[in-house]
Design a protein around this motif. Structure first.
Motif, mmCIF file in Angstrom:
data_model
loop_
_atom_site.group_PDB
_atom_site.id
_atom_site.type_symbol
_atom_site.label_atom_id
_atom_site.label_comp_id
_atom_site.label_asym_id
_atom_site.label_seq_id
_atom_site.Cartn_x
_atom_site.Cartn_y
_atom_site.Cartn_z
ATOM 1 N N VAL A 197 0.835 -1.195 0.000
ATOM 2 C CA VAL A 197 0.000 0.000 0.000
ATOM 3 C C VAL A 197 0.876 1.253 0.000
ATOM 4 O O VAL A 197 1.657 1.458 0.931
ATOM 5 N N VAL A 198 0.749 2.049 -1.042
ATOM 6 C CA VAL A 198 1.357 3.379 -1.033
ATOM 7 C C VAL A 198 0.308 4.339 -0.501
ATOM 8 O O VAL A 198 -0.805 4.416 -1.039
ATOM 9 N N THR A 199 0.623 5.025 0.569
ATOM 10 C CA THR A 199 -0.358 5.931 1.171
ATOM 11 C C THR A 199 0.348 6.976 2.008
ATOM 12 O O THR A 199 1.510 6.808 2.384
ATOM 13 N N HIS A 200 -0.363 8.083 2.259
ATOM 14 C CA HIS A 200 0.141 9.074 3.214
ATOM 15 C C HIS A 200 -0.614 8.975 4.531
ATOM 16 O O HIS A 200 -0.453 9.817 5.410
ATOM 17 N N GLU A 201 -1.472 7.951 4.658
ATOM 18 C CA GLU A 201 -2.262 7.782 5.886
ATOM 19 C C GLU A 201 -1.402 7.095 6.951
ATOM 20 O O GLU A 201 -1.328 5.864 7.028
ATOM 21 N N ILE A 202 -0.777 7.919 7.777
ATOM 22 C CA ILE A 202 0.162 7.391 8.768
ATOM 23 C C ILE A 202 -0.551 6.540 9.823
ATOM 24 O O ILE A 202 -0.025 5.533 10.291
ATOM 25 N N GLY A 203 -1.779 6.926 10.160
ATOM 26 C CA GLY A 203 -2.549 6.150 11.145
ATOM 27 C C GLY A 203 -2.782 4.729 10.655
ATOM 28 O O GLY A 203 -2.623 3.761 11.407
ATOM 29 N N PHE A 204 -3.136 4.617 9.377
ATOM 30 C CA PHE A 204 -3.332 3.297 8.772
ATOM 31 C C PHE A 204 -2.023 2.508 8.816
ATOM 32 O O PHE A 204 -1.997 1.336 9.190
ATOM 33 N N ALA A 205 -0.939 3.173 8.461
ATOM 34 C CA ALA A 205 0.380 2.515 8.465
ATOM 35 C C ALA A 205 0.709 2.002 9.868
ATOM 36 O O ALA A 205 1.133 0.854 10.037
ATOM 37 N N ARG A 206 0.493 2.844 10.849
ATOM 38 C CA ARG A 206 0.829 2.480 12.224
ATOM 39 C C ARG A 206 0.011 1.269 12.689
ATOM 40 O O ARG A 206 0.531 0.363 13.331
ATOM 41 N N GLU A 207 -1.288 1.259 12.320
ATOM 42 C CA GLU A 207 -2.178 0.216 12.846
ATOM 43 C C GLU A 207 -2.165 -1.074 12.039
ATOM 44 O O GLU A 207 -2.389 -2.148 12.582
ATOM 45 N N VAL A 208 -1.924 -0.972 10.744
ATOM 46 C CA VAL A 208 -2.128 -2.142 9.882
ATOM 47 C C VAL A 208 -0.823 -2.731 9.322
ATOM 48 O O VAL A 208 -0.743 -3.934 9.080
ATOM 49 N N ALA A 209 0.209 -1.897 9.160
ATOM 50 C CA ALA A 209 1.418 -2.372 8.471
ATOM 51 C C ALA A 209 2.214 -3.365 9.311
ATOM 52 O O ALA A 209 2.403 -3.176 10.511
ATOM 53 N N ASP A 210 2.665 -4.425 8.661
ATOM 54 C CA ASP A 210 3.657 -5.313 9.262
ATOM 55 C C ASP A 210 5.052 -4.765 8.996
ATOM 56 O O ASP A 210 5.983 -5.007 9.747
ATOM 57 N N GLN A 211 5.154 -4.042 7.879
ATOM 58 C CA GLN A 211 6.441 -3.496 7.445
ATOM 59 C C GLN A 211 6.191 -2.126 6.826
ATOM 60 O O GLN A 211 5.240 -1.956 6.066
ATOM 61 N N ILE A 212 7.032 -1.170 7.177
ATOM 62 C CA ILE A 212 6.957 0.154 6.548
ATOM 63 C C ILE A 212 8.275 0.427 5.849
ATOM 64 O O ILE A 212 9.350 0.154 6.384
ATOM 65 N N VAL A 213 8.144 0.930 4.614
ATOM 66 C CA VAL A 213 9.328 1.248 3.818
ATOM 67 C C VAL A 213 9.224 2.723 3.446
ATOM 68 O O VAL A 213 8.232 3.140 2.858
ATOM 69 N N PHE A 214 10.221 3.506 3.817
ATOM 70 C CA PHE A 214 10.231 4.918 3.450
ATOM 71 C C PHE A 214 11.201 5.125 2.298
ATOM 72 O O PHE A 214 12.390 4.834 2.408
ATOM 73 N N MET A 215 10.661 5.603 1.166
ATOM 74 C CA MET A 215 11.479 5.860 -0.026
ATOM 75 C C MET A 215 11.642 7.348 -0.227
ATOM 76 O O MET A 215 10.739 8.138 0.042
ATOM 77 N N ASP A 216 12.801 7.724 -0.725
ATOM 78 C CA ASP A 216 13.023 9.104 -1.147
ATOM 79 C C ASP A 216 14.095 9.081 -2.236
ATOM 80 O O ASP A 216 15.090 8.358 -2.099
ATOM 81 N N GLY A 217 13.861 9.805 -3.309
ATOM 82 C CA GLY A 217 14.852 9.897 -4.378
ATOM 83 C C GLY A 217 15.232 8.561 -4.992
ATOM 84 O O GLY A 217 16.369 8.364 -5.411
ATOM 85 N N GLY A 218 14.276 7.629 -5.040
ATOM 86 C CA GLY A 218 14.535 6.356 -5.718
ATOM 87 C C GLY A 218 15.311 5.341 -4.906
ATOM 88 O O GLY A 218 15.726 4.316 -5.440
ATOM 89 N N VAL A 219 15.504 5.630 -3.610
ATOM 90 C CA VAL A 219 16.146 4.635 -2.742
ATOM 91 C C VAL A 219 15.291 4.421 -1.491
ATOM 92 O O VAL A 219 14.470 5.265 -1.142
ATOM 93 N N VAL A 220 15.491 3.279 -0.836
ATOM 94 C CA VAL A 220 14.853 3.047 0.454
ATOM 95 C C VAL A 220 15.748 3.699 1.508
ATOM 96 O O VAL A 220 16.908 3.338 1.666
ATOM 97 N N VAL A 221 15.177 4.690 2.197
ATOM 98 C CA VAL A 221 15.953 5.447 3.179
ATOM 99 C C VAL A 221 15.857 4.796 4.565
ATOM 100 O O VAL A 221 16.815 4.783 5.327
ATOM 101 N N GLU A 222 14.678 4.270 4.873
ATOM 102 C CA GLU A 222 14.499 3.627 6.174
ATOM 103 C C GLU A 222 13.399 2.589 6.054
ATOM 104 O O GLU A 222 12.451 2.758 5.288
ATOM 105 N N ARG A 223 13.541 1.499 6.798
ATOM 106 C CA ARG A 223 12.484 0.487 6.815
ATOM 107 C C ARG A 223 12.448 -0.169 8.183
ATOM 108 O O ARG A 223 13.447 -0.173 8.905
#
Ligand code: ADP
Ligand code: MG
Length: 269
Positions: free
Chosen positions: A221-247
């Protein structure tokens, strides 16, 4: 038998549903993805966060083969997407799959976009029946029964004969989700499914996505809904500039390490 079947039968640890390794994408000379690695286990939810232009949609489109890879590889349930490994004169090589084979691979994936793209002249039921009948070749009666069930699953059992223009944006997006589910995908890809909705309609779509996750659907899921990410995600991947910056797990939205991720969260929250 495919490699994935063999792997599954040989048992052991579960194989990844999606495995991306060193994924590269160029548009002309513009390098949009710079070596993305991602592992998505079956039955889990991966949320991809990142600013506009970071390559999130391109990555989803590569998984679904709406774009072609410039480098790296993507496997779905152990099966290489877009290519067939072959041995020629003792050398292992990759051969491009044809349109029909790519369509077969793509059928394992359901995709939901920001814009719902429903057929305006078809009812909710007809929209959901369209691909099972015209792409998968299902008999109409069977497709109708399944489409009703999918529309009930997204809470629209009482809107079967409504046209898109008679439905709210949230209802239209739920029809789009039912339409994707009707093809019985193994994995669902969502690209900012609530970004085009009025704020009061976001919750009903996220609710449907949450119940899908609870049923064990594998989701990216690509989303800006942080609440959804916090409650539902097993894994979060933060991308910026074509790379994974944090996961990491869902806790990283409350304890970001990288300054770029911290800045991003400060802007969206
Ligand atoms: P995001 O979804 O994170 O906003 P995108 O994947 O849509 O990012 O875009 C990443 C970059 O790739 C952007 O700079 C965008 O302009 C560029 N891009 C996307 N699609 C194309 C295309 N078909 N042709 C040229 N450039 C593209
Ligand atoms: Mg995008």
């Amino acid at each position: 038998m495919t490699t994935s079947d063999t792997n599954a039968q040989q048992g052991g640890a579960a194989a990844p549903a999606v495995q991306a390794e060193g994924v590269e994408k160029y548009f002309g000379s513009l390098r949009v993805l710079k070596g993305i690695d991602m592992t998505v286990m079956p039955g889990t939810v991966t949320v991809i966060l990142g600013p506009s232009g970071s390559g999130k949609s391109t990555f989803l489109r590569l998984i679904n083969q709406l774009e072609t890879l410039s480098g790296g590889s993507i496997t779905i349930n152990g099966e290489l997407m877009g290519y067939r490994p072959v041995t020629r004169h003792g050398r292992r090589m990759l051969q491009t799959l044809n349109e029909k084979e790519i369509a077969r691979q793509r059928a394992k994936l359901g995709m939901v976009f920001q814009r719902f793209n429903l057929f305006p002249h078809k009812t909710a039921l007809e929209n959901v029946m369209e691909a099972p009948v015209h792409v998968a070749g299902e008999p109409k009666d069977q497709a109708r029964g399944e489409a009703v069930a999918e529309l009930e699953r997204v809470g629209l059992g009482d809107r079967l004969d409504y046209y898109p223009a008679q439905l709210s944006g949230g209802q239209q997006q739920r029809v789009a989700i039912a339409r994707a589910l009707a093809m019985k995908p193994k994995i669902m890809l969502f690209d900012e499914p609530t970004s085009a909705l009025d704020p009061e309609l976001v919750g009903e779509v996220l609710g449907v996505m949450r119940s899908l996750a609870d049923e064990g659907m594998t989701m990216i899921v690509v989303t800006h809904e942080i609440g959804f990410a916090r409650e539902v995600a097993d894994q979060i991947v933060f991308m910026d500039g074509g790379v994974v910056v944090e996961r990491g797990d869902s806790g990283i939205v409350d304890d970001p390490k990288e300054p770029r991720f911290r800045d991003f969260l400060n802007h969206v929250l």
